[in-house]
Design a protein around this motif. Structure first.
Motif, PDB file in Angstrom:
ATOM      1  N   TRP A 251       4.354   0.935   3.640  1.00  0.00           N
ATOM      2  CA  TRP A 251       3.406   2.050   2.950  1.00  0.00           C
ATOM      3  C   TRP A 251       4.207   2.769   1.947  1.00  0.00           C
ATOM      4  O   TRP A 251       3.725   3.660   1.341  1.00  0.00           O
ATOM      5  CB  TRP A 251       2.857   3.093   3.970  1.00  0.00           C
ATOM      6  CG  TRP A 251       1.779   2.314   4.724  1.00  0.00           C
ATOM      7  CD1 TRP A 251       0.550   2.015   4.441  1.00  0.00           C
ATOM      8  CD2 TRP A 251       2.057   2.157   6.003  1.00  0.00           C
ATOM      9  NE1 TRP A 251      -0.358   1.490   5.253  1.00  0.00           N
ATOM     10  CE2 TRP A 251       0.860   1.379   6.487  1.00  0.00           C
ATOM     11  CE3 TRP A 251       2.997   2.024   6.974  1.00  0.00           C
ATOM     12  CZ2 TRP A 251       0.542   0.938   7.929  1.00  0.00           C
ATOM     13  CZ3 TRP A 251       2.731   1.451   8.202  1.00  0.00           C
ATOM     14  CH2 TRP A 251       1.426   0.942   8.715  1.00  0.00           C
ATOM     15  N   ASP A 253       6.007   3.963  -1.279  1.00  0.00           N
ATOM     16  CA  ASP A 253       5.947   4.144  -2.780  1.00  0.00           C
ATOM     17  C   ASP A 253       6.997   3.346  -3.755  1.00  0.00           C
ATOM     18  O   ASP A 253       7.968   3.809  -3.666  1.00  0.00           O
ATOM     19  CB  ASP A 253       5.769   5.546  -3.328  1.00  0.00           C
ATOM     20  CG  ASP A 253       5.258   5.905  -4.656  1.00  0.00           C
ATOM     21  OD1 ASP A 253       5.026   4.886  -5.453  1.00  0.00           O
ATOM     22  OD2 ASP A 253       5.314   6.981  -5.301  1.00  0.00           O
ATOM     23  N   PRO A 254       6.430   2.327  -4.176  1.00  0.00           N
ATOM     24  CA  PRO A 254       7.349   1.333  -5.015  1.00  0.00           C
ATOM     25  C   PRO A 254       8.146   2.406  -6.117  1.00  0.00           C
ATOM     26  O   PRO A 254       9.377   2.049  -6.253  1.00  0.00           O
ATOM     27  CB  PRO A 254       6.625   0.320  -5.777  1.00  0.00           C
ATOM     28  CG  PRO A 254       5.233   0.467  -4.954  1.00  0.00           C
ATOM     29  CD  PRO A 254       5.074   1.612  -4.312  1.00  0.00           C
ATOM     30  N   VAL A 261       5.278  -2.735  -3.082  1.00  0.00           N
ATOM     31  CA  VAL A 261       4.400  -2.119  -1.600  1.00  0.00           C
ATOM     32  C   VAL A 261       4.212  -3.368  -0.768  1.00  0.00           C
ATOM     33  O   VAL A 261       4.024  -4.494  -1.303  1.00  0.00           O
ATOM     34  CB  VAL A 261       3.075  -1.413  -2.081  1.00  0.00           C
ATOM     35  CG1 VAL A 261       2.120  -2.492  -2.904  1.00  0.00           C
ATOM     36  CG2 VAL A 261       2.508  -0.979  -1.147  1.00  0.00           C
ATOM     37  N   TYR A 262       3.972  -3.234   0.318  1.00  0.00           N
ATOM     38  CA  TYR A 262       3.792  -4.206   1.427  1.00  0.00           C
ATOM     39  C   TYR A 262       4.921  -5.193   1.380  1.00  0.00           C
ATOM     40  O   TYR A 262       4.508  -6.430   2.090  1.00  0.00           O
ATOM     41  CB  TYR A 262       2.388  -4.879   1.398  1.00  0.00           C
ATOM     42  CG  TYR A 262       1.226  -3.985   1.021  1.00  0.00           C
ATOM     43  CD1 TYR A 262       0.979  -2.726   1.869  1.00  0.00           C
ATOM     44  CD2 TYR A 262       0.234  -4.045   0.098  1.00  0.00           C
ATOM     45  CE1 TYR A 262      -0.100  -1.929   1.660  1.00  0.00           C
ATOM     46  CE2 TYR A 262      -0.777  -3.252  -0.166  1.00  0.00           C
ATOM     47  CZ  TYR A 262      -0.959  -2.119   0.561  1.00  0.00           C
ATOM     48  OH  TYR A 262      -2.064  -1.289   0.478  1.00  0.00           O
ATOM     49  N   ARG A 303      -3.027  -6.034   1.923  1.00  0.00           N
ATOM     50  CA  ARG A 303      -3.581  -4.779   1.975  1.00  0.00           C
ATOM     51  C   ARG A 303      -4.553  -4.604   3.063  1.00  0.00           C
ATOM     52  O   ARG A 303      -4.411  -3.436   3.679  1.00  0.00           O
ATOM     53  CB  ARG A 303      -4.603  -4.659   0.527  1.00  0.00           C
ATOM     54  CG  ARG A 303      -5.014  -3.130   0.545  1.00  0.00           C
ATOM     55  CD  ARG A 303      -5.767  -3.224  -1.132  1.00  0.00           C
ATOM     56  NE  ARG A 303      -4.911  -3.713  -2.180  1.00  0.00           N
ATOM     57  CZ  ARG A 303      -5.152  -4.614  -2.939  1.00  0.00           C
ATOM     58  NH1 ARG A 303      -6.033  -5.440  -2.398  1.00  0.00           N
ATOM     59  NH2 ARG A 303      -4.234  -4.980  -3.814  1.00  0.00           N
TER      60      ARG A 303
END
Length: 358
Positions: A251, A253-254, A261-262, A303
């Motif tokens: 989770w 924040d890139p 993400v993920y 997601r």
């Protein structure tokens, strides 16, 4: 995703009120400035090509060698080493050789981790292997490791060297387990358990934090018993650190983490949020298991998987366990160095680990 932890009820840590938001950054900056001249001097002893890649690795320069006015990392481990030396009764610079050794080992591990995981980005820049090639990156990691050993060996402190050797064995063991877990199934008798995960994380991430604390204690004149207790403290802290890493790997924040993400879900990593969710008595757990067993990890799937992990309580369990292990580390600090003035700063570093965003 913050998960605050409480100071020991014994009162060993003194006033438990939160420190000002800028306190941790000031602590890290102070100790980084104390260590960095020795670190830069050590890197210049490498082959020029190796020194160039090492400087890039440490955040001192760009790919072409242009100097950068920034730092590659938070320098948590060096700060921990120097604070422990002070808590043991010596000035912080007594632990500088240990501080730079653990920072070099940490840098080595990240260079090799990115190769193993095929991660192309590290701290918003190309990973070393992506910038220079796999072969040169392997050599860079090897050079950083060799340099760490040689600089700590020069102190002639056998206790400190023993902890560095121990940590390296544990680190490689833990990294090997982490890779092996990826080939284990999501369900059935051979599925990875939370207990196995904890052992892996204590070795992969906890060993070097334990080494930083134990080496700093030893170089600061602490007893063998104190150094051993601090090694255990660092392993607890490492568990908290890895658990937060697991949360950020799904989770985060890139824009802050520098990674997609993920990313951990896409890699099929057996992280604690996933394992905790799968073990939950919740309809979302069954749906998550079915989804993971498909092996289809496109954008929509990861997601949905992240949503199911959260719905099954995997994120909450991970936050709670991270806070618990950080709290145990804080209690160990207070018991080992009762009354030391550095305890507030040590506690603040522990809290940073649990509440960090990258």
């Amino acid at each position: 995703m913050a998960a605050r932890f409480a100071a020991s009820p014994s009162g060993d840590l003194g006033d438990p009120r939160p420190l000002p938001p800028h306190a941790t950054s000031e602590v890290l900056t102070r100790y980084r400035r104390l260590m960095e001249p020795a670190l830069r001097q050590a890197v210049t002893s490498l082959h020029p090509w190796g020194a160039h890649m090492a400087a890039f690795t440490l955040g001192w320069s760009d790919i072409d060698g242009t100097p950068l006015d920034e730092h590659g990392g938070k320098s948590l481990r060096p700060a921990l080493a120097m604070l422990c030396a002070q808590a043991a009764g010596s000035p912080p610079d007594s632990a500088v050789p240990g501080a730079l050794a653990v920072e070099l080992v940490h840098a080595f591990s990240l260079v090799h981790d990115d190769i193993i995981d095929s991660d192309e980005r590290r701290r918003h820049r190309d990973a070393v292997w992506k910038a220079f090639g796999v072969g040169p990156a392997v050599l860079t990691g090897d050079a950083l490791l060799a340099l760490a050993i040689s600089r700590l060996a020069a102190t002639d402190n056998s206790i400190a060297m023993g902890y560095l050797s121990r940590a390296l064995v544990e680190l490689v063991h833990g990294q090997t387990e982490d890779m092996a877990f990826e080939n284990r199934p999501w369900n059935g008798d051979d599925a990875v358990t939370a207990e196995e995960y904890s052992g892996m994380a204590a070795r992969k991430t906890g060993a070097l934090l334990g080494c930083a604390a134990a080496v700093g204690t030893a170089l600061g004149g602490g007893s063998a018993a104190q150094a051993e207790r601090m090694y255990g403290m660092g392993r607890s802290l490492g568990l908290a650190y890895q658990m937060v890493d697991d949360l950020l790997g799904i989770w985060g924040d890139p824009a802050v983490t520098g990674k997609p993400v993920y990313s951990d879900l896409r890699a099929g990593k057996k992280t604690l949020p996933v394992l905790s969710a799968l073990a939950a008595d919740d309809p979302a757990a069954g749906k998550l298991e079915d989804l993971l067993l498909t092996g289809d990890l496109d954008d929509d799937t990861v997601r949905l998987a992240a949503d199911l992990i959260e719905a099954a309580g995997g994120a909450d369990v991970t936050r709670e366990l991270a806070a618990r292990h950080a709290g145990l580390a804080v209690e160990a600090l207070g018991a080992c160095f009762p009354g030391a003035t550095e305890l507030h700063e040590l506690r603040d570093l522990c809290e940073l680990i649990v509440n960090r965003s990258h």
